[in-house]
Design a protein around this motif. Sequence first.
Motif, mmCIF file in Angstrom:
data_model
loop_
_atom_site.group_PDB
_atom_site.id
_atom_site.type_symbol
_atom_site.label_atom_id
_atom_site.label_comp_id
_atom_site.label_asym_id
_atom_site.label_seq_id
_atom_site.Cartn_x
_atom_site.Cartn_y
_atom_site.Cartn_z
ATOM 1 N N ALA A 6 13.167 8.320 -26.117
ATOM 2 C CA ALA A 6 13.133 9.209 -24.998
ATOM 3 C C ALA A 6 12.547 10.382 -25.747
ATOM 4 N N PRO A 7 11.841 11.347 -24.710
ATOM 5 C CA PRO A 7 11.406 12.629 -25.114
ATOM 6 C C PRO A 7 12.456 13.347 -25.757
ATOM 7 N N GLY A 8 12.242 14.361 -26.622
ATOM 8 C CA GLY A 8 13.178 15.204 -27.447
ATOM 9 C C GLY A 8 14.191 14.590 -28.038
ATOM 10 N N SER A 9 13.853 13.134 -28.484
ATOM 11 C CA SER A 9 15.032 12.572 -29.250
ATOM 12 C C SER A 9 14.275 12.013 -30.675
ATOM 13 N N PHE A 10 15.076 11.395 -31.699
ATOM 14 C CA PHE A 10 14.382 10.947 -32.934
ATOM 15 C C PHE A 10 14.352 9.326 -32.778
#
Length: 290
Positions: free
Chosen positions: A111-115
């Motif tokens: 997901a966007p914003g995750s690693f």
Amino acid sequence: MSSKHPIISVTGSSGAGTTTVKSTFDQIFRREGVTAVSIEGDAFHRYDRMAMKAELDARKASGDETFSHFSYDANILDRLEEVFRTYGETGKGVTRHYVHDEDEAARYGAAPGSFTDWEPFEDGSDLLFYEGLHGAVVNDEVNLARHADLKIGVVPVINLEWIQKTHRDRASRGYTTEAVTDTILRRMHAYVHCICPQFIETDVNFQRVPVVDTSDPFIARWIPTADESLVVIRFKNPHGIDFPYLTSMIHDSWMSRANSIVIPGGKLDLAMQLIFTPMIDRLVRDAKRT
């Protein structure tokens, strides 16, 4: 430093242009047949997007208005130093990706914003290439500069840096000008204390200077083009740098100091090719002899 497993570190703040420099290095690697492992500074942020927002809110509530991704403690710099050290000793290491947007989410499956998960480097690389915020940090806890064989700073004059960041964040990340301005103000303390000191450590600095008016960077309608800029290239140790050759090969360039050359902005890629190709060849050649 490691003669057997060399490390190249490109450092500069958000909007400085380190990604453009990476593109030039990728060209050199392909042309010279160099196999490079690339890692990103964003991979070593301490917090994902949601956790960073929570941490920012907590810091503000406690009266701290200076915490940002530029801050040392917003990053796992000890982990980054361990990657540098391990690669220098063994040619191995691990990295991950910070997913910025939907395009990267589709590429990495997160997901966007995750690693993404930590994964080991592929075997058989000739060198490690780092690009990000903290590639030459020296403080009481870490010394990243000592592990890198070639350290490069990318440092536009600050108004130009702000223009580039504002345009990028509005176009690719959907931020408002006001939101970008707030980020710039919050980062200023760490910019002075965490980012700028790294440019003392770098071997070569590139500073782009616009020759058009950038007096108010927050209302600039476009980014000054390469042809509307000059680039100052400073060598920490000019010994062995063939300045007559560089000025003869780069039209309209000149030496401004004994360790500095000024070039037209449109010649930046050419200058980097001329400067770094022999350096990379030497690093790889020496590594293979070891």
